[in-house]
Design a protein around this motif. Structure first.
Motif, short mmCIF file in Angstrom:
data_model
loop_
_atom_site.label_atom_id
_atom_site.label_comp_id
_atom_site.label_asym_id
_atom_site.label_seq_id
_atom_site.Cartn_x
_atom_site.Cartn_y
_atom_site.Cartn_z
N THR A 101 27.53 50.88 26.16
CA THR A 101 26.40 49.64 24.71
C THR A 101 25.23 49.45 25.83
O THR A 101 23.99 49.44 25.04
N ARG A 106 23.68 46.30 15.79
CA ARG A 106 25.18 46.40 16.37
C ARG A 106 25.26 48.13 15.03
O ARG A 106 26.57 48.51 16.34
N ILE A 118 24.44 50.98 17.15
CA ILE A 118 25.12 51.33 18.48
C ILE A 118 26.25 51.69 18.52
O ILE A 118 26.61 52.93 18.72
N SER A 119 26.49 51.20 17.28
CA SER A 119 28.32 51.69 17.02
C SER A 119 27.85 53.66 16.67
O SER A 119 29.22 54.34 16.81
N ARG A 136 27.86 55.30 19.46
CA ARG A 136 28.96 55.66 20.58
C ARG A 136 29.87 56.21 19.94
O ARG A 136 30.20 57.30 20.57
N CYS A 140 31.63 48.34 18.26
CA CYS A 140 31.20 47.88 19.84
C CYS A 140 31.07 46.12 19.14
O CYS A 140 30.04 45.81 20.10
N ILE A 162 29.82 44.32 22.80
CA ILE A 162 28.17 43.08 22.66
C ILE A 162 28.93 41.78 23.12
O ILE A 162 27.83 40.77 23.77
#
Length: 253
Positions: free
Chosen positions: A165, A177, A180-181, A184, A188, A192
């Motif tokens: 992350t 977020r 990012i999720s 990945r 997350c 975070i």
């Protein structure tokens, strides 16, 4: 005796005049200060004098004395040591130069000399330039002992999920977020929160389209990895999976 009194009275009556007639006949005389009763105050004259008198000019308030530069007879190295000893983040050469009112070249030379002296003496601390400034750090040879003292046996390492992350934030910042999720493939939120608590990432506004919170790395992150700025991060393209671009395009649709 009676005749004398009658004669005096006759003379007084012959010369006596009424008060009005006497005032008109006699010339008027201007009043003088001697005519004023003792102790009386002329209020009208006092009021006129007060209005005519100029108001006293306000005294200029003393300005705060500007900080004086470091005198030439004071050891600049010792002054820099005292400041850096309490610095909570790296201090740039420009900032130190402006505070101490010394040339930037002189500040840079002094910092380099101090760093070389600490290394030559084998001190347990080191003076290094990182994250755009100078700060004291534990020398790498003794880092394991300091870590043991600080953590008291607890693990201070980030998990694999936290490192992944953090890498996404570092290379894609500012980032939400949701993005990012998506990169990945997992939620997350918890990671975070961990990175925020560690001081490695921070909020930096909101996305204008989705109003979601944006995140970026902090100065502490740069210190931990030993860089001056995120521009010095290595190229990530050779390590990215082929479907990253497709994921981002799907997210933006």
């Amino acid at each position: 005796m009676t005749e004398h009194l009658e004669g005096s009275l006759d003379r007084d009556l012959a010369t006596w005049k009424m008060p009005g007639a006497r005032t008109e006949a006699e010339p008027l005389r201007a009043d003088t200060p001697a005519d004023e009763p003792v102790g009386d105050v002329d209020e009208y004259a006092a009021a006129l004098a007060t209005e005519a008198a100029p108001e006293p000019e306000a005294e200029d308030e003393p300005e705060d004395a500007a900080p004086s530069p470091v005198p030439e007879d004071v050891d600049l190295g010792a002054v820099l040591e005292a400041i850096l000893m309490i610095a909570e983040e790296p201090l740039s050469e420009e900032f130190l130069s402006s505070v101490l009112e010394r040339p930037r070249s002189q500040v840079r030379e002094t910092l380099g000399r101090l760093s070389a002296e600490y290394t030559g003496d084998g001190r347990g601390f080191d003076l290094r330039r990182q994250a755009g400034g100078w700060r004291f750090y534990t020398r790498a040879d003794y880092a394991r002992f300091v870590e043991r003292f600080v953590t008291d046996g607890a693990s201070a390492r980030l998990t694999k999920a936290a490192l992944e992350t953090l890498a996404v934030v570092a290379y894609r910042q500012p980032v939400t977020r949701g993005r990012i999720s998506a990169i990945r493939g997992v939620n997350c939120d918890g990671v975070i929160r961990t990175l925020l608590a560690r001081g490695l990432v921070e909020e930096c506004g909101t996305d204008p389209d989705s109003t979601a919170t944006l995140y970026r790395t902090t100065t502490l992150f740069l210190e931990k990895i030993g860089l001056d700025s995120v521009d010095q991060l290595p190229e990530l393209a050779p390590f990215l999976p082929d479907d990253v671009t497709d994921i981002e395009e799907d997210e933006q649709r």
